[in-house]
Design an enzyme around this catalytic site. Structure first.
Site, PDB file in Angstrom:
ATOM      1  N   GLU A  40     -37.746  -8.793  -5.669  1.00  0.00           N
ATOM      2  CA  GLU A  40     -36.960 -10.006  -5.424  1.00  0.00           C
ATOM      3  C   GLU A  40     -37.340 -10.962  -6.530  1.00  0.00           C
ATOM      4  O   GLU A  40     -38.436 -11.530  -6.521  1.00  0.00           O
ATOM      5  CB  GLU A  40     -37.257 -10.571  -4.030  1.00  0.00           C
ATOM      6  CG  GLU A  40     -36.323 -11.684  -3.617  1.00  0.00           C
ATOM      7  CD  GLU A  40     -36.864 -13.042  -4.020  1.00  0.00           C
ATOM      8  OE1 GLU A  40     -36.357 -13.590  -5.029  1.00  0.00           O
ATOM      9  OE2 GLU A  40     -37.770 -13.542  -3.364  1.00  0.00           O
TER      10      GLU A  40
ATOM     11  N   GLY B 268     -42.017  -8.747 -13.240  1.00  0.00           N
ATOM     12  CA  GLY B 268     -41.463  -7.561 -12.597  1.00  0.00           C
ATOM     13  C   GLY B 268     -41.522  -6.346 -13.496  1.00  0.00           C
ATOM     14  O   GLY B 268     -41.794  -5.228 -13.045  1.00  0.00           O
TER      15      GLY B 268
ATOM     16  N   CYS C  58     -36.178 -19.375  -4.959  1.00  0.00           N
ATOM     17  CA  CYS C  58     -35.440 -18.371  -5.724  1.00  0.00           C
ATOM     18  C   CYS C  58     -33.939 -18.477  -5.545  1.00  0.00           C
ATOM     19  O   CYS C  58     -33.181 -18.011  -6.398  1.00  0.00           O
ATOM     20  CB  CYS C  58     -35.921 -16.981  -5.326  1.00  0.00           C
ATOM     21  SG  CYS C  58     -35.916 -16.692  -3.544  1.00  0.00           S
TER      22      CYS C  58
ATOM     23  N   GLY D   2     -41.215 -12.437  -7.414  1.00  0.00           N
ATOM     24  CA  GLY D   2     -41.616 -13.220  -8.574  1.00  0.00           C
ATOM     25  C   GLY D   2     -40.493 -13.326  -9.576  1.00  0.00           C
ATOM     26  O   GLY D   2     -39.344 -13.556  -9.208  1.00  0.00           O
TER      27      GLY D   2
ATOM     28  N   SER E 251     -38.590 -11.825 -13.442  1.00  0.00           N
ATOM     29  CA  SER E 251     -38.264 -10.555 -14.093  1.00  0.00           C
ATOM     30  C   SER E 251     -39.301 -10.145 -15.138  1.00  0.00           C
ATOM     31  O   SER E 251     -39.537  -8.950 -15.340  1.00  0.00           O
ATOM     32  CB  SER E 251     -36.878 -10.636 -14.736  1.00  0.00           C
ATOM     33  OG  SER E 251     -36.834 -11.673 -15.697  1.00  0.00           O
ATOM     34  N   LYS E 252     -39.934 -11.108 -15.811  1.00  0.00           N
ATOM     35  CA  LYS E 252     -40.931 -10.751 -16.824  1.00  0.00           C
ATOM     36  C   LYS E 252     -42.126 -10.049 -16.189  1.00  0.00           C
ATOM     37  O   LYS E 252     -42.579  -9.002 -16.658  1.00  0.00           O
ATOM     38  CB  LYS E 252     -41.387 -12.005 -17.570  1.00  0.00           C
ATOM     39  CG  LYS E 252     -40.330 -12.561 -18.511  1.00  0.00           C
ATOM     40  CD  LYS E 252     -40.892 -13.685 -19.362  1.00  0.00           C
ATOM     41  CE  LYS E 252     -39.857 -14.147 -20.379  1.00  0.00           C
ATOM     42  NZ  LYS E 252     -40.376 -15.227 -21.253  1.00  0.00           N
TER      43      LYS E 252
END
Length: 648
Positions: free
Chosen positions: A233, A216, A268, A211, A213-214
């Site tokens: 990832e 994550g 991505c 997904g 970073s937020k």
């Protein structure tokens, strides 16, 4: 609703944990059977998979097969081919310090793992983040199944949570997987906010999340409660640097294929922005325009080969990026959109401000800014000023520039003169660095991601060294220092004495060596018996008038190969007479060298040979007070052979 979800998640986890505890997933046969099941699913259900992707993303059949089905097939075949090799313990050098021993690294499954595929939407309502986080797209099909392949190959039980952003694909996975794999060990859990949160609240042996970073960070906060390891990832802004020394038309086609030919930029690893020189930018723009017209026609919104945006939230986010005041006048190509179809045309920007939203966040769509610099090397600093990307691309024929790019730019992966194709190579790891992710998978790396490497050392009861045990003395410390520093002579003595201590007649203890005490005032030796292991205390750092000298009867050492070993050491010499003789001969040579090196010393004339320590070694001398309170010598004239060797 939340209580029901939590109970269901806990029940699913416990059932899978029971299956894992039973040992069901450990045999290679079970693992191979599941992988073959996934292969059959990909082959037999190709039409259904492509239809689901078409329903969710309007994804062309060709892209569905190339980017999804073929990669799943390739991953399964690669795992099946290498599975037994991956599962084998790997022997590693044991080292002298633990002699005699064997060492190996044994792979073992982690247990019950959770794989969350592009689960951004369930957290949208929880953290009230903007539509920026609504990035699902190409991450839900192949990137959902690929880590499952690694988890199965490693022998784990698995919970897969597909993204509800693509409901057709999610529903299809929930229906198909139980038909092709062992549902008691591999389970699909569908749902939204409540279900995903309930899953994350459970204790897992590993969490794999795909997904942004937020979200994550949210997943990591759940994992931290149980100290659960994670693989992330997360994507990022993937740069493309285009040098003037290129085949321009080929470069333009490959950039377009990696951007718009990969789910219309919703991947991505899609190129996020391009950097080139001011002088070369017009040529690159013209070439990209020609390529896009050829790929998708003059009206790209009508093209059947262009995927739609995954949902309305994502569509509106992209529109906001385009309509921002500081970038709206930078559009040089495209810009059309159709909200009803959720389609946005391929759009090119020239020199969008670096502080604009389109240059600050991951685009994850069909928009491509082109940034210009005076010199191509300035692109390095620009890339490094942003968060580390999942992939970085350079188009150039200049080998020196490639080396500089590889050395100076940090990214999860790197490709020269193409985009995105490193995903197809099962021998390469796929993963991010920094905010683009942690950990890696694909091929062997998928197996490793879900495996614990267990260190195993198997040691014999032979090879005891008294220097290791209390009471500690200065002499013992010197021996240990020599061995730990890798002093070859110290290690040789350690091995040789270990052998000599255990080689001898089976009817009694190791034969004693006659040790004499030399009285300097009378020059007359007086004797007492001591075992050969007195050498274990022989170390350096004594004055000239105190020195330990040892005289060894070499016939006893060389004849050791012909003796029966005690029962505790029988395995060492069983069918290994040559080894024993070689070690004894090596010991003889070391002593002979020591004799030569000490030939000019001022030792008493009646001492014929010296112990195994060179005068230049740290282990040459000892304080007699540490050993016998006086200087000790072994006299050849006072030597008494063991009775069993007298005839030798």
């Amino acid at each position: 609703m939340e209580a029901v979800a939590v109970a269901a998640a806990a029940e699913a986890r416990e059932r899978l944990r029971a299956s894992f505890a039973s040992g069901r997933t450990r045999p290679a046969a079970w693992r191979a059977a599941q992988l073959r099941g996934l292969l059959r699913m990909a082959a037999e259900m190709e039409a259904e998979i492509c239809a689901a992707l078409r329903a969710d993303l309007a994804k062309p059949h060709t892209e569905s097969y190339v980017h999804e089905i073929s990669l799943v097939t390739s991953s399964c075949k690669f795992a099946l081919k290498n599975l037994k090799k991956w599962m084998q313990p790997k022997k590693v050098p044991a080292g002298v310090l633990t002699f005699p021993s064997t060492t190996r690294v044994t792979p073992e499954p982690l247990g019950v793992v959770l794989i969350v595929s592009a689960s951004n939407y369930p957290f949208y309502g929880l953290i009230l983040q903007p539509p920026e986080a609504m990035k699902g797209g190409d991450r839900q099909a192949v990137l959902a199944v690929d880590p499952v392949i690694g988890a199965i190959a490693a022998g784990n039980t698995v919970v897969l949570k597909p993204s509800e952003i693509a409901p057709a694909t999610s529903s299809l996975l929930a229906d198909l997987l139980p038909r092709y794999v062992d549902s008691s060990c591999i389970k699909v859990v569908e749902g939204g906010i409540a279900e995903t949160t309930a899953l994350l609240e459970q204790k897992w042996d590993k969490i794999f999340y795909t997904g942004n970073s937020k979200v994550g960070r949210i997943v990591m906060s759940f994992a931290a409660k149980h100290l659960t390891p994670v693989v992330f990832e997360l994507g990022g802004k993937c740069p493309v640097v285009v040098d003037s020394n290129v085949d321009l038309h080929v470069a333009a086609k490959r950039i377009a294929a990696g951007k718009w030919g990969c789910n219309n930029g919703q991947a991505c690893i899609s190129p996020d922005y391009v950097i080139t020189t001011k002088s070369f930018a017009p040529k690159l723009l013209d070439s990209l325009k020609k390529v896009l017209d050829k790929f998708y026609g003059k009206d790209s919104l009508r093209s059947e080969d262009l995927s739609r945006i995954v949902n309305s939230n994502h569509f509106n986010r992209l529109k906001a990026l385009m309509d921002e005041e500081m970038v709206s006048d930078k559009i040089l190509f495209g810009g059309q959109s159709d909200e009803q179809q959720l389609k946005i045309a391929p759009t090119l920007f020239l020199d969008a401000p670096l502080d604009s939203a389109i240059m600050k966040e991951e685009i994850f769509g069909p928009l491509l800014p082109i940034i210009t610099v005076d010199k191509i090397h300035e692109s390095f600093a620009l890339i490094n000023s942003m968060t580390k990307p999942l992939a970085a691309y350079l188009f150039s024929k200049d080998s020196k520039l490639k080396r500089q790019f590889e050395r100076n730019v940090s990214a999860g992966g790197m490709i020269f003169n193409d985009t995105g194709i490193h995903l197809t190579n099962q021998n390469l790891p796929f993963g991010g660095v920094g905010e683009s992710g942690m950990g890696a998978y694909h091929g062997t790396f998928s197996f490793d991601a879900f495996t614990h490497r267990k260190a195993v050392l198997d040691r014999s009861f032979l090879g005891e060294a008294k220097a290791r045990y209390p009471p500690y003395t200065r002499g013992k410390l010197k021996i240990l220092k020599g061995v730990l520093k890798g002093n070859p002579l110290a290690m040789l003595v350690r091995l040789a004495i270990s052998l000599l201590l255990h080689v001898g007649p089976t009817s009694r203890a190791p034969s004693p060596v006659y040790v004499s005490r030399w009285d300097k005032s009378t020059s007359h030796p007086t004797g007492e018996h001591a075992y050969i292991d007195v050498l274990l205390q022989a170390t350096s750092d004594c004055g000239a008038r105190e020195r330990v000298l040892v005289d060894v009867d070499f016939r006893w050492a060389l004849s050791a190969a012909s003796l029966k070993l005690p029962a505790s050491a029988a395995w060492l010499m069983d069918n290994r007479w040559a080894l024993s003789a070689a070690l004894s001969l090596l010991l003889f040579l070391v002593v002979a060298l020591a004799v030569t090196s000490f030939s000019s010393s001022s030792s008493p004339p009646y001492v014929s040979t010296l112990a195994f320590f060179s005068s230049s070694s740290d282990l040459a001398h000892v304080h007699a007070a540490e050993l016998m309170q006086e200087s000790v010598h072994v006299s050849q004239q006072q030597w008494q052979q063991p009775e069993s060797l007298a005839s030798a």
